[in-house]
Design a protein around this motif. Structure first.
Motif, PDB file in Angstrom:
ATOM      1  N   ASP A  47       0.854  -1.196   0.000  1.00  0.00           N
ATOM      2  CA  ASP A  47       0.000   0.000   0.000  1.00  0.00           C
ATOM      3  C   ASP A  47       0.886   1.241   0.000  1.00  0.00           C
ATOM      4  OD1 ASP A  47      -2.091  -1.790   0.195  1.00  0.00           O
ATOM      5  OD2 ASP A  47      -2.232  -1.623   2.377  1.00  0.00           O
ATOM      6  N   ARG A  48       0.766   2.050  -1.075  1.00  0.00           N
ATOM      7  CA  ARG A  48       1.583   3.264  -1.199  1.00  0.00           C
ATOM      8  C   ARG A  48       0.757   4.476  -0.783  1.00  0.00           C
ATOM      9  NH1 ARG A  48       6.194   4.456  -3.681  1.00  0.00           N
ATOM     10  NH2 ARG A  48       6.275   2.419  -4.709  1.00  0.00           N
ATOM     11  N   ALA A  49       1.254   5.205   0.218  1.00  0.00           N
ATOM     12  CA  ALA A  49       0.579   6.404   0.707  1.00  0.00           C
ATOM     13  C   ALA A  49       0.904   7.583  -0.205  1.00  0.00           C
ATOM     14  CB  ALA A  49       1.020   6.702   2.141  1.00  0.00           C
ATOM     15  N   PRO A  50       0.119   8.684  -0.118  1.00  0.00           N
ATOM     16  CA  PRO A  50       0.391   9.863  -0.961  1.00  0.00           C
ATOM     17  C   PRO A  50       1.797  10.436  -0.793  1.00  0.00           C
ATOM     18  CG  PRO A  50      -1.797  10.018   0.014  1.00  0.00           C
ATOM     19  CD  PRO A  50      -1.142   8.834   0.637  1.00  0.00           C
ATOM     20  N   ASN A  51       2.387  10.266   0.395  1.00  0.00           N
ATOM     21  CA  ASN A  51       3.740  10.779   0.615  1.00  0.00           C
ATOM     22  C   ASN A  51       4.825   9.825   0.124  1.00  0.00           C
ATOM     23  OD1 ASN A  51       3.635   8.755   2.483  1.00  0.00           O
ATOM     24  ND2 ASN A  51       3.999  10.043   4.281  1.00  0.00           N
ATOM     25  N   GLY A  52       4.414   8.714  -0.493  1.00  0.00           N
ATOM     26  CA  GLY A  52       5.369   7.771  -1.053  1.00  0.00           C
ATOM     27  C   GLY A  52       5.733   6.621  -0.137  1.00  0.00           C
ATOM     28  N   THR A  53       5.247   6.641   1.114  1.00  0.00           N
ATOM     29  CA  THR A  53       5.547   5.565   2.042  1.00  0.00           C
ATOM     30  C   THR A  53       4.839   4.281   1.623  1.00  0.00           C
ATOM     31  OG1 THR A  53       5.768   7.160   3.856  1.00  0.00           O
ATOM     32  CG2 THR A  53       5.472   4.835   4.454  1.00  0.00           C
ATOM     33  N   VAL A  54       5.570   3.177   1.620  1.00  0.00           N
ATOM     34  CA  VAL A  54       5.014   1.884   1.217  1.00  0.00           C
ATOM     35  C   VAL A  54       4.879   0.993   2.452  1.00  0.00           C
ATOM     36  CG1 VAL A  54       5.334  -0.180  -0.184  1.00  0.00           C
ATOM     37  CG2 VAL A  54       5.989   2.058  -1.089  1.00  0.00           C
ATOM     38  N   THR A  55       3.688   0.415   2.629  1.00  0.00           N
ATOM     39  CA  THR A  55       3.422  -0.475   3.755  1.00  0.00           C
ATOM     40  C   THR A  55       2.979  -1.836   3.240  1.00  0.00           C
ATOM     41  OG1 THR A  55       2.711   1.416   5.094  1.00  0.00           O
ATOM     42  CG2 THR A  55       2.108  -0.783   5.881  1.00  0.00           C
ATOM     43  N   ALA A  56       3.596  -2.880   3.761  1.00  0.00           N
ATOM     44  CA  ALA A  56       3.216  -4.240   3.376  1.00  0.00           C
ATOM     45  C   ALA A  56       1.981  -4.662   4.162  1.00  0.00           C
ATOM     46  CB  ALA A  56       4.359  -5.210   3.643  1.00  0.00           C
ATOM     47  N   THR A  57       1.039  -5.315   3.495  1.00  0.00           N
ATOM     48  CA  THR A  57      -0.188  -5.806   4.113  1.00  0.00           C
ATOM     49  C   THR A  57      -0.223  -7.329   4.002  1.00  0.00           C
ATOM     50  OG1 THR A  57      -1.361  -3.780   3.515  1.00  0.00           O
ATOM     51  CG2 THR A  57      -2.705  -5.669   4.137  1.00  0.00           C
ATOM     52  N   ASP A  58      -0.638  -7.969   5.088  1.00  0.00           N
ATOM     53  CA  ASP A  58      -0.658  -9.434   5.125  1.00  0.00           C
ATOM     54  C   ASP A  58      -2.074  -9.956   5.301  1.00  0.00           C
ATOM     55  OD1 ASP A  58       2.152  -9.584   5.019  1.00  0.00           O
ATOM     56  OD2 ASP A  58       2.282  -9.264   7.187  1.00  0.00           O
ATOM     57  N   ILE A  59      -2.296 -11.172   4.838  1.00  0.00           N
ATOM     58  CA  ILE A  59      -3.489 -11.942   5.189  1.00  0.00           C
ATOM     59  C   ILE A  59      -3.048 -12.939   6.262  1.00  0.00           C
ATOM     60  CG2 ILE A  59      -5.161 -13.672   4.422  1.00  0.00           C
ATOM     61  CD1 ILE A  59      -5.184 -12.343   1.706  1.00  0.00           C
ATOM     62  N   THR A  60      -3.669 -12.836   7.431  1.00  0.00           N
ATOM     63  CA  THR A  60      -3.300 -13.717   8.540  1.00  0.00           C
ATOM     64  C   THR A  60      -4.142 -14.990   8.502  1.00  0.00           C
ATOM     65  OG1 THR A  60      -2.657 -11.839   9.924  1.00  0.00           O
ATOM     66  CG2 THR A  60      -3.108 -13.921  11.039  1.00  0.00           C
ATOM     67  N   VAL A  61      -3.467 -16.107   8.448  1.00  0.00           N
ATOM     68  CA  VAL A  61      -4.137 -17.409   8.474  1.00  0.00           C
ATOM     69  C   VAL A  61      -3.928 -18.022   9.852  1.00  0.00           C
ATOM     70  CG1 VAL A  61      -4.276 -19.713   7.456  1.00  0.00           C
ATOM     71  CG2 VAL A  61      -3.762 -17.735   6.011  1.00  0.00           C
TER      72      VAL A  61
END
Length: 511
Positions: free
Chosen positions: A147-161
């Motif tokens: 997920d890329r924020a407007p300020n350019g910061t990238v965050t990884a998102t997980d699906i938790t099993v």
């Protein structure tokens, strides 16, 4: 004025030719590369945006591979849980067959043992690339998005099993903080003598004419007026015993006191009374006098079962590793909660633990609900035991243990005895439900992963299309432009040639 040093026409023609050649070179580059913005010098802002988007596309392709791996891993676990459910259902069928007394229970037990071993094999083999989701309790995170924020910061998102432990391990009792306040045994001992499961109705006939009305679980009797209270209670005793209610016995002491005794292990009865007119009834339930004292109107009470209650908290939260213990005659029976479990799970786990023990004559049952709380009912039939008239009962709890497996108790199902067959039928239902819940959990996770995988594929296509819109050349436009520029180049070359020939006319002046 003409000059042999400065040829203005040639200079203009040369600049025009250079401009045409520059445009022609750019157009030829667009045609050969297919891009209108191939390098940062073509359009630095657009080039920078396109490169960021291209890096995202590369990342999402890696995520797609991660999702594919995760989906395969979850699919293996789901298949294992579904297979386990089918095998447990077969075990249930065997246990049902063992309820009959005229069958060979030893052969049935052999079949159950074989099915149990098969379940162990399935659970142990349910791994994909070394990851087994039906063993242990630690959650597994599958990378699902960037997920890329407007300020350019990238965050990884997980699906938790969530792992669904389908092993039969007993767990390890905790050594942490005390949880003793969350579990309470109802008495110091369980016995078969009928103590603590009786109701006394002391009747006083003051009107000299009113009838006494009693109901036991809907079975009503009416005792007509007869001489005095003692005689009426004697008559009531006879009518109640004549009802033939299993486990219910009425007795009179000859002075107007009616005692109802319940010897059923787990069945309780509602007792209603109406003394009529101004007559009164004093109630003593299980050794405790009614706080309201003598009753002049109708009322009711509960004639409880013989079993003693081990009550669990209605408000305490259950955490992974919370350890609860029921001790019968000094023998400890433990259940250690897993992640996401409730007090109902704890109650059923404790029941399974006690059932798996060697306490002769002890049977259990789970009662209650989420609102009123869950209880483990522990009954002791002294006629089947050699330990005496009673057995000691205690409770305890501590945090910080290692959770019991979701199929805890499967190893101890034994249908070779009546008690074991009865306990096995109840406990296997809990195991089947645990397995069904595990399969459903994996199915839900697999569906989510599949949806996310389809979305990522679609997102990558959209990003590629967006990048193309930014940097790809319009080939039809470039082709037409190339033709025009080639003509312009020829004309500019011709114009420069003419301009360069103009000074030649000055030579004629010197002839």
């Amino acid at each position: 004025m003409s000059s042999i040093l400065t040829n203005t026409s040639a200079m203009v023609a040369l600049q025009t030719l250079k401009g045409v050649n520059t445009n022609l070179e750019k157009t030829q580059s667009e045609i050969s590369t297919g891009k209108s913005v191939a390098t940062a010098k073509d359009n630095s802002a657009v080039w920078a945006i396109s490169k960021v988007m291209e890096s995202d596309v590369k990342g999402f392709k890696g995520i797609s591979e991660s999702l594919s791996l995760g989906e395969s891993t979850v699919a293996v676990a789901r298949n294992a849980a579904e297979t386990t459910t089918d095998l447990l259902t077969e075990i249930k069928g065997k246990i049902v067959a063992a309820q009959e007394e005229n069958v060979d229970r030893n052969k049935i037990q052999t079949d159950i043992d074989a099915l149990r071993d098969q379940i162990t094999s399935v659970v142990g083999a349910a791994q994909f690339n070394g990851l087994n989701l039906v063993q242990g309790t630690d959650d597994v995170n599958i990378l699902s998005s960037l997920d890329r924020a407007p300020n350019g910061t990238v965050t990884a998102t997980d699906i938790t099993v969530n792992r669904q432990d389908l092993t039969t391990t007993a767990g390890t009792y905790g050594t942490g903080a005390s949880l003793a306040s969350n579990i309470t045994a109802g008495a110091a001992a369980i016995d078969s003598t009928g103590a603590a499961n009786s109701v006394e109705l002391t009747y006083a006939n003051t009107s000299g004419s009113d009838a006494l009305n009693l109901t036991i679980n809907g079975s009503a009797i009416t005792v007509a007026f007869d001489t005095d209270a003692a005689t009426m209670i004697d008559n009531a005793e006879g009518q109640i015993n004549a009802l033939g209610l299993t486990g219910i016995t009425a007795s009179s002491d000859g002075s107007g006191v009616l005692t109802l005794t319940n010897t059923n292990s787990f069945e309780e009865f509602n007792v209603g009374y109406d003394p009529g007119g101004t007559d009164t009834i004093a109630l003593n339930n299980n050794g405790t006098a009614d706080s309201a004292g003598a009753a002049t109107g109708s009322g009711s009470t509960t004639l409880t079962y013989r079993a003693e209650e081990v009550a669990l908290s209605t408000s305490a939260k259950v955490n992974e590793g919370d350890s609860y213990r029921i001790s019968v005659n000094g023998n400890d029976y433990d259940y250690i909660a897993g992640k996401g479990e409730t007090m109902e799970d704890v109650a059923r786990g404790l029941k399974t633990a006690v059932d798996a023990g060697d306490e002769t004559g002890v049977t259990t049952q789970v009662a209650g609900n989420a609102t009123d709380g869950f209880k483990v009912l522990v009954d002791y039939d002294g006629s089947d035991a050699t330990a005496g008239a009673s057995m000691s009962l205690a409770d305890n709890g501590q945090a910080g243990g290692v959770a019991s497996g979701g199929l805890f108790g499967l190893d101890n199902i034994d249908v070779t005895t009546d008690t074991g067959a009865d306990a096995g039928l109840d406990n296997v239902e809990t195991l089947i439900q645990n397995s069904i819940d595990a399969a459903a959990g994996f199915g839900s996770a697999q569906g989510r992963i599949e949806t996310q995988s389809n979305f990522i594929d679609s997102l990558v296509d959209s990003l590629k299309a967006g990048i193309g819109t930014l940097v790809d050349a319009n080939m039809e436009e470039s082709s037409a432009k190339l033709q025009a520029l080639q003509v312009q180049q020829q004309l500019a070359t011709q114009s420069l040639s003419i301009a360069n020939q103009a000074p030649q006319s000055i030579l004629s002046l010197f002839r």
